[in-house]
Each structure stands twice: as C-alpha cells, then as structure tokens.
Scaffold this active site. Structure first.
Site, PDB file in Angstrom:
ATOM      1  N   ARG A  39      27.825  28.435  32.407  1.00 10.18           N
ATOM      2  CA  ARG A  39      29.044  27.960  33.081  1.00 10.18           C
ATOM      3  C   ARG A  39      29.066  26.440  33.210  1.00 10.18           C
ATOM      4  O   ARG A  39      30.132  25.829  33.214  1.00 10.18           O
ATOM      5  CB  ARG A  39      29.149  28.599  34.459  1.00 10.18           C
ATOM      6  CG  ARG A  39      29.661  30.017  34.364  1.00 10.18           C
ATOM      7  CD  ARG A  39      29.754  30.646  35.711  1.00 10.18           C
ATOM      8  NE  ARG A  39      30.579  31.834  35.643  1.00 10.18           N
ATOM      9  CZ  ARG A  39      30.571  32.792  36.552  1.00 10.18           C
ATOM     10  NH1 ARG A  39      29.790  32.707  37.600  1.00 10.18           N
ATOM     11  NH2 ARG A  39      31.359  33.837  36.413  1.00 10.18           N
ATOM     12  N   LYS A 204      29.835  51.239  35.529  1.00  9.01           N
ATOM     13  CA  LYS A 204      30.706  52.232  36.152  1.00  9.01           C
ATOM     14  C   LYS A 204      32.055  52.383  35.484  1.00  9.01           C
ATOM     15  O   LYS A 204      32.747  51.410  35.234  1.00  9.01           O
ATOM     16  CB  LYS A 204      30.907  51.882  37.625  1.00  9.01           C
ATOM     17  CG  LYS A 204      29.647  52.219  38.419  1.00  9.01           C
ATOM     18  CD  LYS A 204      29.494  51.524  39.727  1.00  9.01           C
ATOM     19  CE  LYS A 204      30.396  51.839  40.850  1.00  9.01           C
ATOM     20  NZ  LYS A 204      30.420  50.755  41.835  1.00  9.01           N
ATOM     21  N   GLY A 357      30.866  39.358  33.136  1.00  6.10           N
ATOM     22  CA  GLY A 357      29.735  38.495  33.443  1.00  6.10           C
ATOM     23  C   GLY A 357      28.445  38.942  32.778  1.00  6.10           C
ATOM     24  O   GLY A 357      27.720  38.133  32.194  1.00  6.10           O
ATOM     25  N   GLY A 381      35.025  38.678  36.876  1.00  6.07           N
ATOM     26  CA  GLY A 381      36.115  39.314  37.612  1.00  6.07           C
ATOM     27  C   GLY A 381      37.475  38.898  37.088  1.00  6.07           C
ATOM     28  O   GLY A 381      38.368  39.725  36.892  1.00  6.07           O
TER      29      GLY A 381
END
Ligand code: ADP
Ligand code: MG
Length: 401
Positions: A39, A204, A357, A381
């Site tokens: 980043r 998930k 991520g 996100g």
C-alpha cells in the site's frame, strides 16, 4: 470529476488522504516492522506528482482500529520512515494533531516538502457515527490545507472525517491511485471484453454472495475455490467432512445455481481437494475427489485435477477478476492452488484485476510477479463493495464537487 494533473497546486497546502494501513508485527527490538509495504508503494505515484506540482504535502492516514485511543503499536512512525525511504525524501512526522504549533509548522512548509500527521484514528471523531462529531474533526483538518486529495482507496467505502467530511469543505480531487482503481473496476463492471471469468475463493460464501449476485448477470464463467466452495459442494449433495461450511447459506447457493443456469453462466466447482485434519500444516495431507472427503478431515486447497480444470477454463478468456485465495495459502502445504491459479491468471492475455486484501497479499507472499496483472486493488473492503455494485461514499463525494 477534476483531474489532479490539470490543477495548479503551486505553493498550495495539499491534504492527502492516503491508505498506508500496512500489516505490522513487533520486531526483535520491540519496534514495529512492516511485513508488506504494497500500500505504501501504491501511494508513491500521487505523492511524487504532488511534489512535481510544487505543493506542500500533508499526509493523513490511519493504521488499524485504535478507536480514538493513542496506541504506541499503531503509530504511523514506522510507516513514515518506510515511505520516506521509498520516496527518497524527508518526511516530517507530527505526532500530535492537537499540538499548538501544528498550523505554524504546516504554514511554514516549503513547496515540495512533506509532513505526516499521526494516525488519524487516534482522534475519536474520525470514525464517529455522528456527522457533527466527524465534521468537527474535518473542520480542524480543513483549516490546515487549501486543497484535498483522496487517494486512500482502502477507505473510500467509509463515511469518515478524513475521507468524506473533509471533501465537502475543501476543493478536492482524486489521486492517481484512486483514479486507477476506479478505471479498473469501471472496465470490469461496465465494459468487459468476453469471455469474462470471475475466480472466487476465500473463506466465507456469506462474504461473497453480494459479489456473485451482482456479477452473475455480467460474467460468462464463475470458478469457485477456497473455503466457500464447500457450501456449493454441499448444495450439490457432496459430504464435505470438517471443511468450512455455512449451512444457513445452502439455500442461497441453490438459488444462485439455478440463476446461473437461467443466465447461461457456467459455474465450475472443485473436483478434487487437498484434505488434512488440521489447518496449520501439522498433520499429514492427501488429495481426494470431492466425492471422497473423509468425515474427520477438512478441505484446505483445491487439488491438482481442479487446478488443471480451472486453468483450461481460463484459457481464451479476455477479462478475469480474481477475488479470494483457492486455499489456506498462508500454509505451504495448502498454497499450491492459489499460486498456480494466480500464476495462470497473470500469464493470460486477458485484462486481469485482483480484488480482496488476502488475494493481493497472497500474490506477494507467494512471490508472483505483480506487474503481470493489469490491476491489483489496494482496497479489500472497497473492492468488494464495488464488485457488489455499491456506490462508495468516498467516490461519490468526488462527483459532487
Ligand atoms: P480476500 O481478502 O482476498 O477477499 P477472504 O478474506 O475472503 O479473501 O479469504 C481469505 C482467507 O480464506 C485466507 O485467510 C485463507 O486462509 C482462507 N481460506 C481459503 N481457503 C480456505 C479453506 N479451504 N478453508 C479455510 N480457509 C480458507
Ligand atoms: Mg480478507
């Protein structure tokens, strides 16, 4: 939306909201050490542009979730140091936004000089749900600058003082990173070349249902690996042993499967998996067909037949979006699926975008060549929300100005 390169910023005090939220761990001498500076490297381009434009640069950023408390381990100091190395330029660190000399120091900056303010989330107003509290901090920040640049893509899905509230108080523009992120996602969401494949994985299925629902009407092919594949396999009637399973999502998955059929979207699931009793690599592992997952073991990676199947399906695609690792890539025994599929994606002549991520971290951890992907998103996100088709407040505010 205004383009940063076209704005005269000579001698202007420019507040830059960057995303420098890099993972850290305590080093041998107790100092925090950055484990992945992706980043930071992604933020360099905009800062260099601002230097070239003779702006006075004030960097705003956060680290972790201190929730309004000063926490030594979440100080931006090591981040400022690393960023300064990358830029080959001095960065003055201001460890207290509320110190009396902050404004004088900033006002006395020369053009091209850089300061970084300590973790903005040490201020509790930053993430407050109350717009007035956020506004209070935004006003304090806005008083320090003449212009605002949003370049923290990792926070554009947040309604926060240093992201959206400040943008309503100063003239502003997107930084180069946010522009690049926007144009990559615009391309895959609005104007993809076909055949278009989306490769999904991760832990998930519930995290990714929104993405699948939005993309199912746009893609030709959906390849599903990772932990989420087991809920799909269960929905298809397979027994998945101790693998990750979200029983309460089987119904949703069944609906998706029939929607895919209706829309002529091919969904490809694993045909074999790597299983073990433990996720940490401490127990032996073996490869089994999905029809033979032992009742007392978990599926932790896609198997070799699945790797070949997914690779073959990806051949000739023209657009590929990848989100979510194919297995527990952090553990060597279960990293092969992620590595091979990521490598394959990077070698395609397709337009390739990586969101998420952990997927971006996997590329670096597994030693793959980042430059072979067209775009690796810096925002987990935020990239998921864009893929879900949502409007992001930090991007929306740029359209309003
Ligand atoms: P991203 O951040 O790229 O969106 P996710 O957060 O959804 O990805 O998922 C990443 C996590 O999923 C990783 O920590 C990885 O270990 C885990 N994972 C992948 N496959 C499995 C699996 N078969 N069983 C358990 N966890 C898995
Ligand atoms: Mg993740």
């Amino acid at each position: 939306m205004k383009q940063l390169d076209q704005i005269d910023l000579t001698n202007q005090r420019v507040l830059l909201r960057a995303d420098l939220n890099a993972p850290l761990k305590p080093g041998p001498d107790g100092q925090m050490v950055i484990t992945d500076d992706g980043r930071l490297r992604a933020s360099v381009g905009t800062i260099e542009l601002l230097i070239k434009k003779n702006a006075k640069i004030i960097i705003l950023a956060h680290l972790g979730r201190p929730k309004g408390e000063r926490k030594t381990e979440l100080s931006l100091k090591p981040i400022a140091q690393r960023l300064s190395e990358l830029l080959k330029k001095k960065i003055d660190f201001m460890d207290d936004l509320n110190a009396t000399d902050v404004k004088t120091k900033i006002d006395s900056l020369n053009s091209g000089e850089i300061v970084m303010i300590e973790n903005i989330r040490f201020e509790k107003d930053e993430t407050s749900k109350d717009p007035q509290e956020r506004r209070r901090l935004a006003e304090k920040l806005a008083a320090l600058g003449d212009f605002f640049v949003i370049d923290g893509f990792g926070v554009v899905h947040r309604e926060q003082a240093s992201v959206t509230d400040i943008a309503r108080l100063l003239p502003c523009a997107a930084g180069k990173l946010v522009e690049a992120e926007k144009s990559a996602f615009d391309k895959v969401l609005k104007n993809p070349e076909r055949p278009y494949a989306v490769v999904l994985g991760g832990s998930k299925v519930s995290d990714k249902l929104g993405v699948i629902n939005n993309l199912i009407s746009k893609v030709n092919l959906l390849l599903i690996g990772g932990g989420m594949a087991f809920t799909f396999l269960k929905a298809q009637g397979f027994e998945v042993g101790q693998s990750l399973l979200e029983t309460d999502r089987i119904q949703d998955v069944n609906e998706l499967l029939s929607l895919a059929k209706e829309k002529n979207v091919e969904i490809v699931l694993p045909v074999d998996v790597v299983v073990s009793k433990e996720l940490d690599g401490s127990m032996p592992s073996k490869i089994v067909d999905v029809s033979h997952i032992p009742a007392d073991e978990k599926g932790l990676d896609i198997g070799p037949k699945t790797i070949e199947l997914f690779k073959a399906k990806l051949d000739n695609t023209k657009t590929v979006v990848w989100n979510g690792p194919m297995g527990v890539f952090e553990v060597k025994d279960f990293s092969k699926g992620t590595k091979e599929i990521a490598q394959k994606i990077s070698e395609l002549s397709a337009y390739t975008v990586v969101g998420g991520g952990d997927s971006a971290a996997a590329i670096r951890l597994l030693g793959l060549d980042e430059s072979k992907f067209d775009h690796i998103s810096t925002g987990g996100g935020a990239s998921l929300e864009l893929l879900e088709g949502k409007d992001l407040p930090g991007l929306k505010v740029l359209e309003e100005v």
